[in-house]
Design a protein around this motif. Structure first.
Motif, short mmCIF file in Angstrom:
data_model
loop_
_atom_site.label_atom_id
_atom_site.label_comp_id
_atom_site.label_asym_id
_atom_site.label_seq_id
_atom_site.Cartn_x
_atom_site.Cartn_y
_atom_site.Cartn_z
N THR A 76 40.41 -8.39 30.82
CA THR A 76 40.11 -9.00 30.11
C THR A 76 38.30 -9.59 31.09
O THR A 76 37.41 -9.24 30.91
N ILE A 94 42.45 -15.86 22.27
CA ILE A 94 42.86 -14.14 22.16
C ILE A 94 41.91 -13.85 21.00
O ILE A 94 41.64 -12.89 21.25
N ASP A 95 41.86 -14.17 20.05
CA ASP A 95 41.26 -13.64 18.65
C ASP A 95 39.42 -13.58 19.62
O ASP A 95 38.80 -12.44 19.26
N ILE A 101 40.10 -10.68 22.08
CA ILE A 101 39.96 -9.17 21.11
C ILE A 101 39.05 -8.66 20.49
O ILE A 101 38.68 -7.65 20.31
N TRP A 137 36.84 -6.94 22.79
CA TRP A 137 37.76 -5.21 23.35
C TRP A 137 37.06 -3.89 21.85
O TRP A 137 36.74 -3.27 22.24
N LYS A 138 37.28 -5.16 20.79
CA LYS A 138 36.37 -4.48 20.08
C LYS A 138 34.84 -3.97 20.08
O LYS A 138 34.63 -3.37 19.80
N ILE A 153 42.89 -2.97 22.32
CA ILE A 153 43.27 -3.63 21.74
C ILE A 153 44.74 -3.52 20.63
O ILE A 153 45.25 -4.41 20.37
N GLU A 154 45.05 -2.29 20.23
CA GLU A 154 46.80 -2.80 20.07
C GLU A 154 47.53 -3.50 20.69
O GLU A 154 48.66 -4.29 19.81
N LEU A 177 46.88 -5.86 22.46
CA LEU A 177 46.15 -7.83 22.44
C LEU A 177 47.15 -8.15 21.33
O LEU A 177 47.11 -9.49 20.75
N GLU A 178 46.13 -7.25 20.10
CA GLU A 178 46.97 -7.68 18.66
C GLU A 178 48.23 -7.99 18.32
O GLU A 178 48.64 -8.94 17.86
#
Length: 157
Positions: free
Chosen positions: A21, A62-63, A66, A69-70, A128-129, A131-132
């Motif tokens: 991050t 966390i959102d 994410i 990263w997106k 990303i996966e 993290l989600e």
């Protein structure tokens, strides 16, 4: 000081054990706006302690991580589109050997960039996966912890 490239940031992460991050936040636009998200992903235990470490997330942040990263994933996808366009953008100036060799080198370089970029797209997608999944797990653990206390109200015994 000039902003760091994402490649150098990710390389430092692998070499020095920096947080992924922190690496992405260092190179995405709006670094100050991302400041709060940096705290969302920390390596507990650190490389210096010798322990493997683990990720720790604050559910409220966390959102944002994410989303960062997106955003990087979107930038990498845009780069892929540019590389595809570059392959057809150049015409041979002539059919002589030096021009042909130059064009071949140019195509090989663009292909190399595209292959490297594709690897980064895969890496970012995978992260990303993860993290989600971590966000989902945190939510489930929070829900399970809350249900253990039951539906009682304050002041009841």
């Amino acid at each position: 000081m000039m902003p760091d490239s994402w490649y150098n940031a990710i390389s430092r992460e692998a070499q020095d054990g920096l947080s992924a991050t922190e690496a992405v936040s260092a190179v995405l636009p709006g670094g100050a706006a991302v400041g709060a998200a940096i705290g969302a992903a920390k390596i507990a235990g650190g490389a210096a302690g010798g322990g493997g470490g683990s990720w720790s997330f604050d559910p409220e942040e966390i959102d944002a991580v994410i989303a960062d990263w997106k955003a990087l994933q979107e930038q990498l996808n845009e780069d892929s589109s540019r590389f595809a366009a570059l392959r057809t953008a150049f015409l041979h100036p002539s059919e002589d050997d030096p021009s042909s060799q130059y064009m071949q080198s140019l195509y090989e370089s663009i292909s190399g960039l595209d292959e490297f970029n594709y690897g980064m797209v895969e890496y970012v997608h995978s992260f990303i996966e993860k993290l989600e999944n971590a966000a989902k797990s945190i939510g489930q653990q929070d829900d399970a912890g809350a249900s253990a206390f039951g539906p009682g109200t304050i002041g009841e015994s």
